[in-house]
Design a protein around this motif. Structure first.
Motif, mmCIF file in Angstrom:
data_model
loop_
_atom_site.group_PDB
_atom_site.id
_atom_site.type_symbol
_atom_site.label_atom_id
_atom_site.label_comp_id
_atom_site.label_asym_id
_atom_site.label_seq_id
_atom_site.Cartn_x
_atom_site.Cartn_y
_atom_site.Cartn_z
ATOM 1 N N VAL A 45 27.560 -21.641 13.272
ATOM 2 C CA VAL A 45 28.501 -21.163 12.262
ATOM 3 C C VAL A 45 28.460 -19.644 12.241
ATOM 4 N N SER A 46 29.451 -19.048 11.618
ATOM 5 C CA SER A 46 29.485 -17.590 11.499
ATOM 6 C C SER A 46 28.398 -17.139 10.517
ATOM 7 N N PRO A 47 28.024 -15.867 10.568
ATOM 8 C CA PRO A 47 26.964 -15.377 9.672
ATOM 9 C C PRO A 47 27.268 -15.603 8.187
ATOM 10 N N GLY A 48 28.528 -15.597 7.812
ATOM 11 C CA GLY A 48 28.886 -15.833 6.415
ATOM 12 C C GLY A 48 28.625 -17.254 5.951
ATOM 13 N N PHE A 49 28.506 -18.190 6.887
ATOM 14 C CA PHE A 49 28.297 -19.598 6.548
ATOM 15 C C PHE A 49 26.856 -20.064 6.760
ATOM 16 N N ALA A 85 38.666 -24.824 2.972
ATOM 17 C CA ALA A 85 40.111 -25.040 3.021
ATOM 18 C C ALA A 85 40.754 -24.009 3.943
ATOM 19 N N ILE A 86 41.509 -24.492 4.939
ATOM 20 C CA ILE A 86 42.155 -23.603 5.918
ATOM 21 C C ILE A 86 43.632 -23.981 6.032
ATOM 22 N N PRO A 87 44.530 -23.098 5.603
ATOM 23 C CA PRO A 87 45.962 -23.348 5.852
ATOM 24 C C PRO A 87 46.259 -23.235 7.348
ATOM 25 N N TYR A 88 47.311 -23.935 7.804
ATOM 26 C CA TYR A 88 47.631 -23.926 9.232
ATOM 27 C C TYR A 88 47.902 -22.527 9.766
ATOM 28 N N TYR A 89 48.495 -21.654 8.952
ATOM 29 C CA TYR A 89 48.826 -20.325 9.469
ATOM 30 C C TYR A 89 47.586 -19.469 9.726
ATOM 31 N N ILE A 101 36.474 -23.971 15.256
ATOM 32 C CA ILE A 101 37.579 -23.692 14.350
ATOM 33 C C ILE A 101 37.301 -22.332 13.729
ATOM 34 N N HIS A 102 38.282 -21.446 13.841
ATOM 35 C CA HIS A 102 38.166 -20.090 13.313
ATOM 36 C C HIS A 102 39.254 -19.858 12.275
ATOM 37 N N ALA A 103 38.894 -19.181 11.189
ATOM 38 C CA ALA A 103 39.863 -18.773 10.163
ATOM 39 C C ALA A 103 39.162 -17.853 9.178
ATOM 40 N N GLN A 104 39.925 -16.952 8.583
ATOM 41 C CA GLN A 104 39.430 -16.101 7.506
ATOM 42 C C GLN A 104 38.176 -15.318 7.905
ATOM 43 N N GLY A 105 38.041 -14.984 9.174
ATOM 44 C CA GLY A 105 36.890 -14.224 9.645
ATOM 45 C C GLY A 105 35.629 -15.040 9.825
ATOM 46 N N ASN A 106 35.710 -16.348 9.731
ATOM 47 C CA ASN A 106 34.550 -17.228 9.896
ATOM 48 C C ASN A 106 34.852 -18.289 10.943
ATOM 49 N N PHE A 107 33.811 -19.008 11.351
ATOM 50 C CA PHE A 107 34.018 -20.102 12.298
ATOM 51 C C PHE A 107 32.958 -21.174 12.105
ATOM 52 N N VAL A 108 33.308 -22.369 12.581
ATOM 53 C CA VAL A 108 32.376 -23.486 12.695
ATOM 54 C C VAL A 108 32.565 -24.041 14.094
ATOM 55 N N ARG A 109 31.453 -24.144 14.868
ATOM 56 C CA ARG A 109 31.529 -24.698 16.214
ATOM 57 C C ARG A 109 30.811 -26.042 16.230
#
Length: 140
Positions: A45-49, A85-89, A101-109
């Motif tokens: 996960v990203s450092p924020g998570f 929660a991640i909107p499609y855009y 999955i990446h969004a809002q400056g974070n990711f989960v692999r």
């Protein structure tokens, strides 16, 4: 947006419903062939998570839920549950050593293993839903 959904949280539910739309009804979920993935092993996960995953060497699991305007990533940490929660855009997906999955400056692999292969059809469904959602914003 990350929410602690271990206990029923009306504010989190309302915010996710506003951002992503209501959860699909049972009948609509059957017609779509399912709106939730099987559980997958979280590899990184990203450092924020980092606070959302187990600090010890336990296996971290997550799954994905489809909504009308986005997806919800559910992460399990022991007895606690978190929902992202991640909107499609904002959604970006990558297939590298696993599926991320990446969004809002974070990711989960998610780890590339048998569990990820079982979710191949569902991942394709996410990508198709994102494409369909983006079509409404095309100017032609």
């Amino acid at each position: 947006m990350i929410f602690n959904t271990t206990l029923k949280n009306k504010d989190a539910t309302a915010t996710m419903n506003d951002l992503l739309g209501q959860p699909y009804s049972f009948v609509k979920a059957i017609k779509l062939g399912g709106v939730g993935s099987k559980r997958m092993i979280i590899d990184a996960v990203s450092p924020g998570f980092l606070k959302l995953i187990n600090a010890v060497s336990d296996i971290n699991y997550g799954n994905i839920e489809l909504r009308e305007k986005g997806v919800v990533i559910h992460i399990n940490k022991g007895l606690k549950n978190f929902s992202w929660a991640i909107p499609y855009y904002q959604l970006h997906t990558y297939k590298t050593e696993g599926f991320s999955i990446h969004a809002q400056g974070n990711f989960v692999r998610f780890k590339s293993n048998k569990l990820l292969k079982e979710n191949k059809k569902f991942i394709d469904k996410i990508i198709n839903c994102k494409i369909e959602n983006n079509k409404q914003y095309d100017f032609q």
